[in-house]
Motif scaffolding. Structure first.
Motif: not given
Ligand code: FE
Ligand code: MD6
Length: 203
Positions: A117-121, A173-175, A197-199
């Motif tokens: 589990l993590h956040r894309d931050a 949070y997701h994983g 895909l991220r900005r």
């Molecule tokens: Fe992620």
């Protein structure tokens, strides 16, 4: 149930088999220039079970020094290959954001690989969503709230599915709990590929 999380949009079967095969062929070409790496955790140096590479002007990397975005592959020193046009089209159609992504992280899960589990931050711009595309074996995706330790629920991500995490879901949070082997014949040797895909920077 997962449909109750605001800003989370699931598009099952968005890519048909022909589109999945086309995308896979593009990725096979890209990984010749930008081979998969085994990232390690900051400080501890513990290896991830997922292998990673990137496409785009910036790529996400993790090593003993920390997590960051950088314009070149850490082993070859070369720029990451461009994000394929068909992938940009998915972002433009589903992302609801007026600027193209800079980063496309490519995750490769072999048998037994998972992602905690993590956040894309690590991005500057949380106004943009994260758009995720899955290929190959089905994965059990887990998502909770913005705080660690809260209630979570699961969603199966199968080959051709696209998931958009925007709005309130952007920082949840997701994983990946696990990948179900033998659920897809897209990858000859089995396993799963996920593109996110991220900005990264504010436009
Ligand atoms: Fe992620
Ligand atoms: C994966 N996905 O599906 C890992 N992050 O392999 C992610 O970490 C992810 O699917 C942000 C938004 C959507 C995702």
């Amino acid at each position: 149930m997962v449909g109750m999380i605001s800003g989370l949009k699931f598009h099952p079967g968005y890519l048909d088999l022909a589109a999945q095969q086309k995308l896979l062929a593009e990725l096979r070409a890209a990984v010749i220039t930008a081979p998969f790496l085994t990232p390690v955790m900051p400080r501890t140096g513990r290896p991830f079970t997922v292998r990673m590479t990137n496409l785009g002007t910036l790529g996400w990397v993790s090593d003993r020094g920390g997590y960051r975005y950088q314009p070149t592959h850490p082993e070859t020193g070369k720029p990451w290959p461009p994000i394929p046009e068909m992938v940009l089209e998915i972002w433009r159609k589903l992302g609801g954001y007026p600027h193209d992504p800079e980063a496309c992280l490519v995750n490769f899960y072999r048998q037994g690989a998972k992602m905690g589990l993590h956040r894309d931050a690590d991005e500057e711009d949380f106004a943009a969503p994260v758009v995720s595309i899955s290929l190959g074996d089905t994965a059990i995706f887990r998502i909770g709230g913005e705080e660690r330790g809260g209630k979570t629920e699961t969603l199966k991500l199968s080959s051709g599915d696209v998931l958009v995490m925007g709005g309130a879901a952007r920082l949840c949070y997701h994983g990946i709990d696990r990948v179900l082997s033998g659920t897809s014949s897209l990858l000859k040797e089995g396993g799963r590929i996920n593109l996110t895909l991220r900005r990264v920077r504010k436009p």
